[in-house]
Design a protein around this motif. Sequence first.
Motif, PDB file in Angstrom:
ATOM      1  N   PRO A   1       0.838  -1.201   0.000  1.00  0.00           N
ATOM      2  CA  PRO A   1       0.000   0.000   0.000  1.00  0.00           C
ATOM      3  C   PRO A   1       0.877   1.257   0.000  1.00  0.00           C
ATOM      4  O   PRO A   1       1.949   1.272   0.595  1.00  0.00           O
ATOM      5  CB  PRO A   1      -0.783  -0.085   1.306  1.00  0.00           C
ATOM      6  N   THR A   2       0.406   2.301  -0.675  1.00  0.00           N
ATOM      7  CA  THR A   2       1.126   3.574  -0.711  1.00  0.00           C
ATOM      8  C   THR A   2       0.193   4.695  -0.287  1.00  0.00           C
ATOM      9  O   THR A   2      -1.020   4.577  -0.392  1.00  0.00           O
ATOM     10  CB  THR A   2       1.655   3.875  -2.128  1.00  0.00           C
ATOM     11  N   MET A   3       0.776   5.775   0.163  1.00  0.00           N
ATOM     12  CA  MET A   3      -0.011   6.946   0.552  1.00  0.00           C
ATOM     13  C   MET A   3      -0.587   7.587  -0.707  1.00  0.00           C
ATOM     14  O   MET A   3       0.051   7.571  -1.760  1.00  0.00           O
ATOM     15  CB  MET A   3       0.875   7.951   1.289  1.00  0.00           C
ATOM     16  N   PRO A   4      -1.781   8.180  -0.606  1.00  0.00           N
ATOM     17  CA  PRO A   4      -2.356   8.850  -1.775  1.00  0.00           C
ATOM     18  C   PRO A   4      -1.570  10.112  -2.102  1.00  0.00           C
ATOM     19  O   PRO A   4      -0.975  10.730  -1.220  1.00  0.00           O
ATOM     20  CB  PRO A   4      -3.781   9.182  -1.323  1.00  0.00           C
ATOM     21  N   GLU A   5      -1.578  10.461  -3.377  1.00  0.00           N
ATOM     22  CA  GLU A   5      -0.871  11.657  -3.825  1.00  0.00           C
ATOM     23  C   GLU A   5      -1.862  12.631  -4.420  1.00  0.00           C
ATOM     24  O   GLU A   5      -2.883  12.226  -4.966  1.00  0.00           O
ATOM     25  CB  GLU A   5       0.155  11.286  -4.898  1.00  0.00           C
ATOM     26  N   GLY A   6      -1.554  13.906  -4.349  1.00  0.00           N
ATOM     27  CA  GLY A   6      -2.369  14.910  -5.007  1.00  0.00           C
ATOM     28  C   GLY A   6      -2.777  16.032  -4.095  1.00  0.00           C
ATOM     29  O   GLY A   6      -2.521  16.022  -2.893  1.00  0.00           O
ATOM     30  N   TRP A   7      -3.403  17.023  -4.711  1.00  0.00           N
ATOM     31  CA  TRP A   7      -3.898  18.185  -3.996  1.00  0.00           C
ATOM     32  C   TRP A   7      -5.391  18.023  -3.778  1.00  0.00           C
ATOM     33  O   TRP A   7      -6.108  17.528  -4.650  1.00  0.00           O
ATOM     34  CB  TRP A   7      -3.652  19.445  -4.812  1.00  0.00           C
ATOM     35  N   PRO A   8      -5.895  18.467  -2.616  1.00  0.00           N
ATOM     36  CA  PRO A   8      -7.341  18.379  -2.387  1.00  0.00           C
ATOM     37  C   PRO A   8      -8.107  19.326  -3.314  1.00  0.00           C
ATOM     38  O   PRO A   8      -7.752  20.489  -3.447  1.00  0.00           O
ATOM     39  CB  PRO A   8      -7.513  18.796  -0.930  1.00  0.00           C
ATOM     40  N   ILE A   9      -9.132  18.779  -3.974  1.00  0.00           N
ATOM     41  CA  ILE A   9      -9.970  19.616  -4.835  1.00  0.00           C
ATOM     42  C   ILE A   9     -11.421  19.625  -4.359  1.00  0.00           C
ATOM     43  O   ILE A   9     -12.250  20.349  -4.889  1.00  0.00           O
ATOM     44  CB  ILE A   9      -9.889  19.179  -6.321  1.00  0.00           C
ATOM     45  N   GLY A  10     -11.722  18.809  -3.357  1.00  0.00           N
ATOM     46  CA  GLY A  10     -13.067  18.777  -2.791  1.00  0.00           C
ATOM     47  C   GLY A  10     -13.084  17.940  -1.528  1.00  0.00           C
ATOM     48  O   GLY A  10     -12.273  17.029  -1.375  1.00  0.00           O
ATOM     49  N   SER A  11     -13.998  18.245  -0.608  1.00  0.00           N
ATOM     50  CA  SER A  11     -14.149  17.487   0.625  1.00  0.00           C
ATOM     51  C   SER A  11     -15.645  17.283   0.868  1.00  0.00           C
ATOM     52  O   SER A  11     -16.431  18.229   0.742  1.00  0.00           O
ATOM     53  CB  SER A  11     -13.518  18.253   1.786  1.00  0.00           C
ATOM     54  N   TYR A  12     -16.031  16.053   1.237  1.00  0.00           N
ATOM     55  CA  TYR A  12     -17.452  15.696   1.315  1.00  0.00           C
ATOM     56  C   TYR A  12     -17.736  14.921   2.591  1.00  0.00           C
ATOM     57  O   TYR A  12     -16.873  14.220   3.118  1.00  0.00           O
ATOM     58  CB  TYR A  12     -17.847  14.884   0.076  1.00  0.00           C
ATOM     59  N   ASP A  13     -18.973  15.046   3.064  1.00  0.00           N
ATOM     60  CA  ASP A  13     -19.370  14.397   4.316  1.00  0.00           C
ATOM     61  C   ASP A  13     -19.611  12.899   4.176  1.00  0.00           C
ATOM     62  O   ASP A  13     -19.570  12.178   5.161  1.00  0.00           O
ATOM     63  CB  ASP A  13     -20.648  15.042   4.866  1.00  0.00           C
ATOM     64  N   ASN A  14     -19.894  12.437   2.968  1.00  0.00           N
ATOM     65  CA  ASN A  14     -20.126  11.008   2.796  1.00  0.00           C
ATOM     66  C   ASN A  14     -19.590  10.553   1.441  1.00  0.00           C
ATOM     67  O   ASN A  14     -19.321  11.367   0.555  1.00  0.00           O
ATOM     68  CB  ASN A  14     -21.613  10.650   2.965  1.00  0.00           C
ATOM     69  N   TYR A  15     -19.443   9.241   1.305  1.00  0.00           N
ATOM     70  CA  TYR A  15     -18.852   8.672   0.095  1.00  0.00           C
ATOM     71  C   TYR A  15     -19.701   8.949  -1.140  1.00  0.00           C
ATOM     72  O   TYR A  15     -19.184   9.196  -2.220  1.00  0.00           O
ATOM     73  CB  TYR A  15     -18.635   7.166   0.272  1.00  0.00           C
ATOM     74  N   LYS A  16     -21.015   8.951  -0.970  1.00  0.00           N
ATOM     75  CA  LYS A  16     -21.907   9.173  -2.105  1.00  0.00           C
ATOM     76  C   LYS A  16     -21.649  10.540  -2.749  1.00  0.00           C
ATOM     77  O   LYS A  16     -21.637  10.673  -3.975  1.00  0.00           O
ATOM     78  CB  LYS A  16     -23.366   9.056  -1.649  1.00  0.00           C
TER      79      LYS A  16
END
Length: 162
Positions: A12-27
Motif C-alpha cells: 500500500p502507498t499513501m495517496p498523492e495529489g492536492w485536495p480539490i473537494g471534501s465531502y461528508d459522505n462517500y456518495k
Amino acid sequence: MTAAFTPVNGLPTMPEGWPIGSYDNYKEAQRAVDHLADNEFPVQDVTIVGVEPMVVERVSARLTWGRVLTTGAASGAWFGLFVGLLLSLFSATGGLAPILLGIGSGLVFGLAWSAIQYGATRGQRDFISHSQLVARRYDVLCKPRNAELGRTLLTSLSPTAS
C-alpha cells in the motif's frame, strides 16, 4: 489504472495529489468524481480518500435459542438437499430416498451444530450485527497538473439535498 497509482511491490502507498473537494459522505465524493468524468476531466488523476476511518457495527437483531435453532436447521436442510440431490444423481436407483435422507441428516446436523456454537458463547453475544468501515469525511485529491481545473469544475457542482 496508471503507473502513478500502481502500488510499489504490491505494498500500500499513501495517496498523492492536492485536495480539490471534501465531502461528508462517500456518495457525495463519488458524485463529484462522476461530475468530473461527465466533463471529460482526466479522472485517472483523481483519488477518493476516506479520512479518519472508523469501524461501525450496526446491531440488527437479538439472538434467541429459537432463532439460532431455526436458522441452523434451515441451513442444514439446504445443505442436506444439495448433498441429497448429488447422491440421487449418482446413485443407480435415483429416486426420492437420497434427497429425503440428505435433508433429514442436514437438518439434524445443522440444528446440533448451531446449538453447540451458540451454547459455547454462554450469552456473551446475544445479537446479530454487521460491521462497516466508514470515514468521517471523504477528500477528493487530484494530481497537481489538473488540480485547478478539477477545483473549477467542482465549484459548478450544485450541493445535494440530503
